[in-house]
Design a protein around this motif. Sequence first.
Motif, mmCIF file in Angstrom:
data_model
loop_
_atom_site.group_PDB
_atom_site.id
_atom_site.type_symbol
_atom_site.label_atom_id
_atom_site.label_comp_id
_atom_site.label_asym_id
_atom_site.label_seq_id
_atom_site.Cartn_x
_atom_site.Cartn_y
_atom_site.Cartn_z
ATOM 1 N N PHE A 33 58.062 16.171 23.900
ATOM 2 C CA PHE A 33 58.582 17.546 23.823
ATOM 3 C C PHE A 33 58.130 18.151 22.500
ATOM 4 O O PHE A 33 58.706 17.876 21.454
ATOM 5 C CB PHE A 33 60.110 17.537 23.933
ATOM 6 N N ARG A 34 57.113 18.981 22.541
ATOM 7 C CA ARG A 34 56.483 19.509 21.317
ATOM 8 C C ARG A 34 57.252 20.682 20.713
ATOM 9 O O ARG A 34 57.104 20.974 19.532
ATOM 10 C CB ARG A 34 55.058 19.971 21.650
ATOM 11 N N GLY A 35 58.017 21.368 21.516
ATOM 12 C CA GLY A 35 58.756 22.511 20.974
ATOM 13 C C GLY A 35 59.760 22.985 22.018
ATOM 14 O O GLY A 35 59.603 22.725 23.203
ATOM 15 N N PRO A 36 60.815 23.709 21.579
ATOM 16 C CA PRO A 36 61.877 24.120 22.500
ATOM 17 C C PRO A 36 61.456 25.303 23.369
ATOM 18 O O PRO A 36 60.488 25.987 23.071
ATOM 19 C CB PRO A 36 63.003 24.517 21.557
ATOM 20 N N SER A 37 62.198 25.493 24.454
ATOM 21 C CA SER A 37 62.079 26.733 25.223
ATOM 22 C C SER A 37 63.503 27.166 25.559
ATOM 23 O O SER A 37 64.441 26.396 25.389
ATOM 24 C CB SER A 37 61.259 26.514 26.498
ATOM 25 N N ALA A 40 69.775 25.430 31.517
ATOM 26 C CA ALA A 40 69.916 25.228 30.065
ATOM 27 C C ALA A 40 70.763 23.988 29.792
ATOM 28 O O ALA A 40 71.591 23.581 30.616
ATOM 29 C CB ALA A 40 70.571 26.438 29.433
ATOM 30 N N ASN A 41 70.514 23.364 28.629
ATOM 31 C CA ASN A 41 71.388 22.268 28.215
ATOM 32 C C ASN A 41 72.549 22.839 27.410
ATOM 33 O O ASN A 41 72.676 24.056 27.257
ATOM 34 C CB ASN A 41 70.595 21.235 27.398
ATOM 35 N N HIS A 42 73.364 21.950 26.838
ATOM 36 C CA HIS A 42 74.583 22.425 26.166
ATOM 37 C C HIS A 42 74.281 23.074 24.819
ATOM 38 O O HIS A 42 75.165 23.472 24.097
ATOM 39 C CB HIS A 42 75.590 21.290 26.007
ATOM 40 N N PHE A 93 65.318 10.663 20.099
ATOM 41 C CA PHE A 93 66.111 11.876 19.907
ATOM 42 C C PHE A 93 66.153 12.228 18.425
ATOM 43 O O PHE A 93 66.126 11.330 17.562
ATOM 44 C CB PHE A 93 67.544 11.697 20.437
ATOM 45 N N VAL A 94 66.218 13.519 18.167
ATOM 46 C CA VAL A 94 66.291 14.007 16.782
ATOM 47 C C VAL A 94 67.546 14.861 16.662
ATOM 48 O O VAL A 94 67.825 15.673 17.563
ATOM 49 C CB VAL A 94 65.039 14.847 16.450
ATOM 50 N N ALA A 95 68.311 14.656 15.601
ATOM 51 C CA ALA A 95 69.479 15.528 15.392
ATOM 52 C C ALA A 95 68.967 16.947 15.208
ATOM 53 O O ALA A 95 68.007 17.187 14.466
ATOM 54 C CB ALA A 95 70.250 15.075 14.158
ATOM 55 N N ALA A 107 68.305 3.701 14.417
ATOM 56 C CA ALA A 107 68.074 5.024 13.806
ATOM 57 C C ALA A 107 67.017 4.830 12.732
ATOM 58 O O ALA A 107 67.018 3.815 12.009
ATOM 59 C CB ALA A 107 69.370 5.549 13.210
ATOM 60 N N PHE A 108 66.089 5.765 12.625
ATOM 61 C CA PHE A 108 65.030 5.666 11.623
ATOM 62 C C PHE A 108 65.395 6.581 10.471
ATOM 63 O O PHE A 108 66.282 6.245 9.686
ATOM 64 C CB PHE A 108 63.671 5.972 12.269
ATOM 65 N N ASN A 109 64.777 7.752 10.366
ATOM 66 C CA ASN A 109 65.201 8.706 9.328
ATOM 67 C C ASN A 109 65.978 9.839 9.998
ATOM 68 O O ASN A 109 67.182 9.844 10.027
ATOM 69 C CB ASN A 109 63.986 9.250 8.560
ATOM 70 N N THR A 110 65.222 10.754 10.600
ATOM 71 C CA THR A 110 65.902 11.858 11.295
ATOM 72 C C THR A 110 65.868 11.632 12.809
ATOM 73 O O THR A 110 66.389 12.435 13.563
ATOM 74 C CB THR A 110 65.187 13.197 10.996
ATOM 75 N N CYS A 125 71.819 16.877 19.555
ATOM 76 C CA CYS A 125 70.497 16.225 19.430
ATOM 77 C C CYS A 125 69.563 16.762 20.507
ATOM 78 O O CYS A 125 70.008 17.225 21.552
ATOM 79 C CB CYS A 125 70.638 14.718 19.597
ATOM 80 N N VAL A 126 68.264 16.658 20.211
ATOM 81 C CA VAL A 126 67.255 17.086 21.195
ATOM 82 C C VAL A 126 66.271 15.952 21.457
ATOM 83 O O VAL A 126 66.036 15.098 20.597
ATOM 84 C CB VAL A 126 66.472 18.333 20.712
ATOM 85 N N THR A 127 65.699 15.986 22.643
ATOM 86 C CA THR A 127 64.738 14.947 23.049
ATOM 87 C C THR A 127 63.395 15.219 22.389
ATOM 88 O O THR A 127 62.840 16.305 22.570
ATOM 89 C CB THR A 127 64.537 14.974 24.579
ATOM 90 N N ASN A 146 69.169 25.526 24.952
ATOM 91 C CA ASN A 146 67.722 25.404 25.217
ATOM 92 C C ASN A 146 67.505 24.940 26.653
ATOM 93 O O ASN A 146 68.417 24.481 27.316
ATOM 94 C CB ASN A 146 67.124 24.333 24.285
ATOM 95 N N THR A 147 66.232 25.020 27.081
ATOM 96 C CA THR A 147 65.936 24.499 28.424
ATOM 97 C C THR A 147 66.190 22.999 28.407
ATOM 98 O O THR A 147 65.712 22.293 27.522
ATOM 99 C CB THR A 147 64.470 24.776 28.796
ATOM 100 N N PHE A 148 66.912 22.521 29.399
ATOM 101 C CA PHE A 148 67.272 21.106 29.491
ATOM 102 C C PHE A 148 66.000 20.265 29.685
ATOM 103 O O PHE A 148 65.216 20.537 30.608
ATOM 104 C CB PHE A 148 68.250 20.977 30.655
ATOM 105 N N GLN A 187 66.915 22.861 7.958
ATOM 106 C CA GLN A 187 67.203 21.587 7.288
ATOM 107 C C GLN A 187 67.247 20.454 8.310
ATOM 108 O O GLN A 187 67.947 20.559 9.321
ATOM 109 C CB GLN A 187 68.562 21.654 6.567
ATOM 110 N N LYS A 188 66.534 19.379 8.039
ATOM 111 C CA LYS A 188 66.553 18.229 8.944
ATOM 112 C C LYS A 188 67.692 17.302 8.551
ATOM 113 O O LYS A 188 68.137 17.279 7.402
ATOM 114 C CB LYS A 188 65.215 17.522 8.888
ATOM 115 N N ILE A 189 68.197 16.578 9.524
ATOM 116 C CA ILE A 189 69.394 15.758 9.317
ATOM 117 C C ILE A 189 69.008 14.283 9.249
ATOM 118 O O ILE A 189 68.349 13.773 10.150
ATOM 119 C CB ILE A 189 70.372 15.943 10.505
#
Length: 586
Positions: A267-271, A226-228, A144-146, A113-116, A84-86, A231-233, A152-154
């Motif tokens: 968090f708008r996008g990963p790094s 980095a996280n596990h 958090f989002v899976a 939990a909502f949808n994704t 999952c990501v923040t 991506n940047t933690f 594909q979104k989970i």
Amino acid sequence: MNPDSSVLNGTVDIVNEGHLNGTAGDSSGTEEGKSFNMMPEVEMCQSVLPCHANHKGRLSAGQLLKWIDIIACLAAEKHAGLPCVTASIDDIQFEETVRVGQIINIKAKVNRAFNTSMEVGIRVVVQDVLTGVLKRVCVAYSTFVAKPVGTQKIRLKPVDCLTTAEDHLEYALASERRRLRLYNEDAFTKLMQDSHLLKANGKESSQISTERTRVQSIELVLPPHANHHGNTFGGQIMAWMENAATVAASRLYGTYPTLKSVDMFKFRGPSSVGDRLVFKAIVNNTFQKSLEVGVRVEAYDCEEWTQGKARHINSAFLIYNASSDKAHTQTFPSVKYTSKDGQRRYLAAIVRKRIRLARKHILSSKEEGPLSVPWDKSNQVYLSYNNVAALTVLAGKHGWEVNSSQPKIRVYMNEELDTLSVQVEMHVRVSSLQAFFLLSDLSLRPSWDRHYSSCEEVQVVNEDDKLYHITCPAVNKDKPRDFVVLMSRRQPCKEGDSYIVALRSVTVASVPPDPDYTRSEVLCAGFLISDASSATCKVSYYNQVTSGVLPYIAGNLAGWSKSMEETASSCIEFLENVTDQKICAF
Ligand SMILES: CCCCCC(=O)SCCNC(=O)CCNC(=O)[C@H](O)C(C)(C)COP(=O)(O)OP(=O)(O)OC[C@H]1O[C@@H](n2cnc3c(N)ncnc32)[C@H](O)[C@@H]1OP(=O)(O)O
């Protein structure tokens, strides 16, 4: 086999053996006979060491944010069974500072939990080893989002282990918090449309430009950051943001203020490892006891770096108070902006402060004790005096800040500790005496205040003290509400004093609670009316907000309704157009 997740569009079910259900390969420990994995909560304990501390020897907010992000992610992944990501972290109010040598205990669990996405509730407590005393440091809510599988979104399975009353409360509040969270941008946009009306209270004379606080800092994301998932933690990004913001705040007037709260990291996008992250921070505005620093994060990979093409991955607003040892005395200097963008940031900070206030009070699930007092002959004189005195004290409070402003109507808010009060100031073309008589007859109020369905006189105590039973319409599909109030009115004792119409709840045997209504309470409310000229007056309506009153002003607080301004307009029209026979009634 229990599928515990499926792809959003239903084409592919990603089915995981629900290790949460204690099936094969379960590495559970056991606790009181329960499978460890069935416990929805995740817990972390940390001994605070010098390497975790800031220059004041206190646990740095950045380090705490890292621990919070880690444990929240572990709770999220325990529910999802997938990486999952923040997506965001809501407002965090830091209530206690933590010293080196103390123990930090952090608990996290998925509230809903909502949808994704899912909401993770985090509670941070500090324990003093020597005394054993536990104190709450902060609570936080992460979304958090899976991690999507490819594109594909989970879809997440619902949270199904609600055991305690608190679980059920958090589950219910989570949907309200999500509504406010996702509405945040709309509320901000809507309130910014009126922001030009927010007069800079005396800021024009300020000599301190916000430009002097501007900070820019760069970090290269290395493998330890980095996280596990590679991506940047997120926690590291937040720690770097806090660092840049603290430098900007310290440049305002040469001292280190104390970080009091964080207003929604998004968090708008990963790094990734190898990215350059540029942190830009600046003081946007100051308020009497706090200031807001805005921090923006831009990411560049090697190619983007050479082309100067930035990816905006995060923004956050950090609120600082004066240094904790001087907090009771120090106020921040006012600041001025020197550009269009500076003006936008300056006004946006005022709007965000309003939204934070709303979120805090709308979502505070604190239960009040009974506010009413029994009305009987033995305490009538005292209660009547207390009614008028309480309103006089409320009106005399410092710290009233403009919340919205229109011709003839201005709304103020005042937050003192955890008490929120509202003030609506109206300029009316009638004499103070006429306004006083009309506003002190509550039976006329349903004709101009749509929050009053009915208002009946219960008891005439004397010419200036009456009891009323008020009914109000239902809000948000709740039951309608009713109030029993004592109205105490006073004419000025000397030239220049205000007319007073004070209201507070009382209990009387002749009006028992009605099962069709939620009996609610007013603690301190009413009108102060003063001459503006021989034919006009200023009417100020006050209300110290209680849980019974909050539903009727929540929309106004959060910016999605103008009910207070609309009611004020209706009051002005009523006072200025009332027919003579109503006045003759006095
Ligand atoms: C070691 C510890 C590790 C800690 C974890 C990390 O470090 S993670 C590293 C830091 N975080 C990141 O790098 C994440 C960067 N951001 C992203 O990748 C993306 O923005 C995202 C996956 C979060 C969301 O992607 P999209 O915006 O395309 O997805 P979409 O708009 O469909 O939203 C998906 C779900 O997230 C919710 N959502 C989106 N933004 C949100 C926000 N600011 N606050 C709350 N909820 C939000 C939506 O309501 C929706 O929920 P519903 O579908 O329920 O309605």
